[in-house]
Design a protein around this motif. Structure first.
Motif, PDB file in Angstrom:
ATOM      1  N   PRO A   1       0.803  -1.226   0.000  1.00  0.00           N
ATOM      2  CA  PRO A   1       0.000   0.000   0.000  1.00  0.00           C
ATOM      3  C   PRO A   1       0.838   1.279   0.000  1.00  0.00           C
ATOM      4  O   PRO A   1       0.339   2.340  -0.370  1.00  0.00           O
ATOM      5  CB  PRO A   1      -0.819  -0.128   1.289  1.00  0.00           C
ATOM      6  N   THR A   2       2.118   1.169   0.375  1.00  0.00           N
ATOM      7  CA  THR A   2       2.981   2.359   0.386  1.00  0.00           C
ATOM      8  C   THR A   2       4.075   2.307  -0.686  1.00  0.00           C
ATOM      9  O   THR A   2       4.919   3.194  -0.756  1.00  0.00           O
ATOM     10  CB  THR A   2       3.656   2.530   1.771  1.00  0.00           C
ATOM     11  N   ASP A   3       4.062   1.257  -1.529  1.00  0.00           N
ATOM     12  CA  ASP A   3       5.070   1.116  -2.583  1.00  0.00           C
ATOM     13  C   ASP A   3       4.383   0.688  -3.872  1.00  0.00           C
ATOM     14  O   ASP A   3       3.985  -0.459  -4.029  1.00  0.00           O
ATOM     15  CB  ASP A   3       6.122   0.081  -2.172  1.00  0.00           C
ATOM     16  N   PHE A   4       4.230   1.651  -4.795  1.00  0.00           N
ATOM     17  CA  PHE A   4       3.550   1.396  -6.064  1.00  0.00           C
ATOM     18  C   PHE A   4       4.544   1.215  -7.217  1.00  0.00           C
ATOM     19  O   PHE A   4       4.242   1.522  -8.363  1.00  0.00           O
ATOM     20  CB  PHE A   4       2.584   2.544  -6.386  1.00  0.00           C
ATOM     21  N   ALA A   5       5.743   0.717  -6.904  1.00  0.00           N
ATOM     22  CA  ALA A   5       6.762   0.478  -7.932  1.00  0.00           C
ATOM     23  C   ALA A   5       7.055  -1.018  -7.994  1.00  0.00           C
ATOM     24  O   ALA A   5       7.893  -1.528  -7.240  1.00  0.00           O
ATOM     25  CB  ALA A   5       8.036   1.260  -7.621  1.00  0.00           C
ATOM     26  N   PRO A   6       6.358  -1.776  -8.865  1.00  0.00           N
ATOM     27  CA  PRO A   6       6.502  -3.239  -8.873  1.00  0.00           C
ATOM     28  C   PRO A   6       7.906  -3.757  -9.167  1.00  0.00           C
ATOM     29  O   PRO A   6       8.363  -4.702  -8.544  1.00  0.00           O
ATOM     30  CB  PRO A   6       5.522  -3.675  -9.975  1.00  0.00           C
ATOM     31  N   ILE A   7       8.612  -3.131 -10.134  1.00  0.00           N
ATOM     32  CA  ILE A   7       9.943  -3.628 -10.516  1.00  0.00           C
ATOM     33  C   ILE A   7      10.994  -2.581 -10.165  1.00  0.00           C
ATOM     34  O   ILE A   7      10.916  -1.446 -10.640  1.00  0.00           O
ATOM     35  CB  ILE A   7      10.012  -3.945 -12.029  1.00  0.00           C
ATOM     36  N   GLU A   8      11.945  -2.952  -9.320  1.00  0.00           N
ATOM     37  CA  GLU A   8      12.952  -1.989  -8.862  1.00  0.00           C
ATOM     38  C   GLU A   8      14.369  -2.527  -8.978  1.00  0.00           C
ATOM     39  O   GLU A   8      15.263  -2.112  -8.246  1.00  0.00           O
ATOM     40  CB  GLU A   8      12.653  -1.566  -7.420  1.00  0.00           C
ATOM     41  N   GLN A   9      14.568  -3.476  -9.912  1.00  0.00           N
ATOM     42  CA  GLN A   9      15.900  -4.043 -10.101  1.00  0.00           C
ATOM     43  C   GLN A   9      16.258  -4.059 -11.593  1.00  0.00           C
ATOM     44  O   GLN A   9      15.381  -4.179 -12.446  1.00  0.00           O
ATOM     45  CB  GLN A   9      15.940  -5.477  -9.560  1.00  0.00           C
ATOM     46  N   LEU A  10      17.543  -3.940 -11.880  1.00  0.00           N
ATOM     47  CA  LEU A  10      18.035  -3.933 -13.262  1.00  0.00           C
ATOM     48  C   LEU A  10      19.389  -4.628 -13.319  1.00  0.00           C
ATOM     49  O   LEU A  10      20.064  -4.768 -12.297  1.00  0.00           O
ATOM     50  CB  LEU A  10      18.204  -2.493 -13.767  1.00  0.00           C
ATOM     51  N   GLN A  11      19.783  -5.031 -14.513  1.00  0.00           N
ATOM     52  CA  GLN A  11      21.120  -5.577 -14.732  1.00  0.00           C
ATOM     53  C   GLN A  11      21.707  -4.894 -15.972  1.00  0.00           C
ATOM     54  O   GLN A  11      21.005  -4.701 -16.973  1.00  0.00           O
ATOM     55  CB  GLN A  11      21.064  -7.097 -14.944  1.00  0.00           C
ATOM     56  N   LEU A  12      22.971  -4.510 -15.894  1.00  0.00           N
ATOM     57  CA  LEU A  12      23.614  -3.856 -17.029  1.00  0.00           C
ATOM     58  C   LEU A  12      23.853  -4.855 -18.165  1.00  0.00           C
ATOM     59  O   LEU A  12      23.977  -6.068 -17.934  1.00  0.00           O
ATOM     60  CB  LEU A  12      24.948  -3.234 -16.607  1.00  0.00           C
ATOM     61  N   MET A  13      23.892  -4.329 -19.397  1.00  0.00           N
ATOM     62  CA  MET A  13      24.155  -5.186 -20.559  1.00  0.00           C
ATOM     63  C   MET A  13      24.916  -4.397 -21.619  1.00  0.00           C
ATOM     64  O   MET A  13      24.854  -3.167 -21.675  1.00  0.00           O
ATOM     65  CB  MET A  13      22.841  -5.740 -21.132  1.00  0.00           C
ATOM     66  N   ARG A  14      25.672  -5.141 -22.441  1.00  0.00           N
ATOM     67  CA  ARG A  14      26.498  -4.537 -23.490  1.00  0.00           C
ATOM     68  C   ARG A  14      26.136  -5.191 -24.826  1.00  0.00           C
ATOM     69  O   ARG A  14      25.986  -6.413 -24.894  1.00  0.00           O
ATOM     70  CB  ARG A  14      27.976  -4.755 -23.165  1.00  0.00           C
ATOM     71  N   PHE A  15      25.998  -4.379 -25.880  1.00  0.00           N
ATOM     72  CA  PHE A  15      25.642  -4.943 -27.185  1.00  0.00           C
ATOM     73  C   PHE A  15      26.898  -5.393 -27.920  1.00  0.00           C
ATOM     74  O   PHE A  15      27.821  -4.608 -28.156  1.00  0.00           O
ATOM     75  CB  PHE A  15      24.884  -3.925 -28.048  1.00  0.00           C
ATOM     76  N   GLN A  16      26.920  -6.681 -28.275  1.00  0.00           N
ATOM     77  CA  GLN A  16      28.052  -7.249 -29.006  1.00  0.00           C
ATOM     78  C   GLN A  16      27.525  -8.247 -30.018  1.00  0.00           C
ATOM     79  O   GLN A  16      26.639  -9.052 -29.696  1.00  0.00           O
ATOM     80  CB  GLN A  16      29.031  -7.934 -28.044  1.00  0.00           C
ATOM     81  N   GLY A  17      28.058  -8.187 -31.233  1.00  0.00           N
ATOM     82  CA  GLY A  17      27.553  -9.063 -32.288  1.00  0.00           C
ATOM     83  C   GLY A  17      26.168  -8.602 -32.718  1.00  0.00           C
ATOM     84  O   GLY A  17      26.004  -7.490 -33.213  1.00  0.00           O
ATOM     85  N   GLU A  18      25.182  -9.456 -32.462  1.00  0.00           N
ATOM     86  CA  GLU A  18      23.809  -9.103 -32.828  1.00  0.00           C
ATOM     87  C   GLU A  18      22.862  -9.198 -31.635  1.00  0.00           C
ATOM     88  O   GLU A  18      21.651  -9.346 -31.794  1.00  0.00           O
ATOM     89  CB  GLU A  18      23.314 -10.010 -33.971  1.00  0.00           C
ATOM     90  N   ARG A  19      23.426  -9.106 -30.416  1.00  0.00           N
ATOM     91  CA  ARG A  19      22.551  -9.189 -29.250  1.00  0.00           C
ATOM     92  C   ARG A  19      23.193  -8.540 -28.026  1.00  0.00           C
ATOM     93  O   ARG A  19      24.382  -8.218 -28.014  1.00  0.00           O
ATOM     94  CB  ARG A  19      22.198 -10.644 -28.943  1.00  0.00           C
ATOM     95  N   TRP A  20      22.362  -8.348 -27.034  1.00  0.00           N
ATOM     96  CA  TRP A  20      22.829  -7.813 -25.753  1.00  0.00           C
ATOM     97  C   TRP A  20      23.423  -8.930 -24.908  1.00  0.00           C
ATOM     98  O   TRP A  20      22.902 -10.042 -24.889  1.00  0.00           O
ATOM     99  CB  TRP A  20      21.654  -7.192 -24.996  1.00  0.00           C
TER     100      TRP A  20
END
Length: 408
Positions: free
Chosen positions: A376-395
């Motif tokens: 009820p006090t946190d309306f942010a469902p997703i709060e995590q991320l991971q870094l990525m680098r584009f190489q070739g034809e994908r991340w």
């Protein structure tokens, strides 16, 4: 005596039947948009205009709800998904929101896209006490249950993402000369604020140039030329897909070799990287919370198999290389979870209550280790991320999953 006894039994039976019936009726609570056979949901997308690349999200969600309907619906009710075009225009978004709420009488509006459009309808939706649920934008202001209890975000917010890039730069390139291209609205300014907050006292010395652009601009070539001329060795593109693709192309065309950071909303391989040219995007850095369907590491992943099965059977025209297709798939899954949790209490109030009760929810297309959590006090469902680098034809993902909680 037998007659009296029979009447007494009949009376008791009728009383019990009445009580049972009223109990059953009491269990079903409906607000506008709901019947025993239907749940009517509204949506607003930029099917036309400068952000039309995102329109595929609405089409993916429509296909996913058709899949759910074909499987029997939600607790026996079919989803009626009413989606309108606003051309990424706030005044048009207001017009469409009024139409959905007042004419179509939807239960709520789900995953409408764009910071400017959602900002334009936020006060209206809260004034009407109609959920503006899982908005498709990462503005930080969607997590404000105290002032806007009927609005909830879904994806990681832009300030958190900006902070994560700041952490990376402070560690890997602490003497960077940063040039920033950003969309001149709440979206771009939110990203900028997160970056500056993350850099702290060093922001003033590290950021040497900022170039805004308007969403109506035909190109961002001039801004990129300016940033290069200022001597930036880090280029940050806080852009939507059209301008993200332009950024990649122009930087390559200039022969400029900065450390290139591209925000998540413009990181789709299908709608941004491929049109811009794989060769031009080598070593660009971004951040992710969803699986990349082009990444072979997910080949045998059960969640990815579910995604591919959905595309094959329900959405064959969907481009699996387009990150927006995965976005729509994941967001639709989250909504289905909430609607199932509502049971027969399909009131607007209960929809928000169930949406604010997510606990370690895993979705098929979200990265392992990242779960959806609300309160009820946190309306942010997703709060995590991971870094990525584009190489070739994908991340390629690298590093640990980082909590992007503002202040965390």
């Amino acid at each position: 005596m037998r007659t009296k006894s029979g009447l007494a039994v009949l009376s008791a039976a009728l009383t019990m039947l009445a009580a049972t019936s009223s109990g059953a009726l009491a269990q079903k609570k409906y607000d506008p948009g709901v019947t025993d056979t239907e749940i009517k949901i509204g949506n607003i997308m930029p099917y036309s205009g400068p952000a039309s690349a995102y329109g595929i999200i609405g089409k993916t969600e429509a296909a996913y709800f058709n899949k759910i309907n074909a499987e029997g619906g939600i607790n026996g009710r079919k989803i009626n998904f009413v989606s309108y075009d606003d051309g990424y225009s706030p005044p048009k978004a207001v017009e469409q929101a009024r139409k959905l709420v007042e004419s179509d009488e939807v239960l709520f509006i789900f995953n409408s896209l764009g910071t400017p459009s959602n900002s334009a309808i936020q006060k209206y939706m809260n004034g009407k006490k109609v959920p503006q649920l899982f908005v498709a934008t990462g503005a930080t202001k969607w997590n404000d249950p105290k002032d806007f209890p009927w609005t909830m975000g879904w994806q990681p917010n832009y300030q958190s993402e900006g902070r994560i890039y700041a952490k990376y730069l402070m560690k890997e390139k602490p003497n960077a000369k940063i040039g920033i291209l950003y969309q001149n609205d709440d979206f771009g300014k939110d990203m900028l604020k997160g970056l500056k907050d993350g850099l702290g006292a060093k922001a003033a010395s590290m950021i040497i140039a900022e170039e805004p652009y308007e969403v109506t601009s035909p190109t961002v070539d001039t801004q990129i030329v300016t940033l290069k001329s200022k001597g930036a060795d880090v280029f940050m593109s806080f852009t939507t897909p059209k301008f993200g693709a332009q950024s990649i192309k122009k930087v390559a065309e200039l022969g400029w070799k900065p450390l290139f950071i591209l925000n998540n909303v413009a990181a789709s391989v299908g709608s941004v990287i491929k049109p811009a040219g794989y060769n031009n995007a080598q070593d660009v850095i971004s951040a992710a919370y969803a699986k990349d369907a082009t990444d072979p590491q997910w080949k045998d992943d059960p969640g990815m198999k579910n995604f591919d099965a959905f595309l094959a059977k329900n959405f064959p025209e969907g481009n699996r290389e387009d990150g927006s297709v995965m976005y729509g798939f994941n967001a639709a899954q989250t909504l289905v979870h909430v609607l199932k949790a509502c049971g027969d209490n399909l009131t607007r109030e209960n929809v928000m209550k169930q949406a604010a009760s997510l606990k370690k929810l895993q979705q098929d297309g979200i990265l392992p280790g990242i779960t959806l959590n609300t309160s009820p006090t946190d309306f942010a469902p997703i709060e995590q991320l991971q870094l990525m680098r584009f190489q070739g034809e994908r991340w390629h993902l690298f590093g640990d999953i980082i909590s992007g909680e503002v202040g965390g």
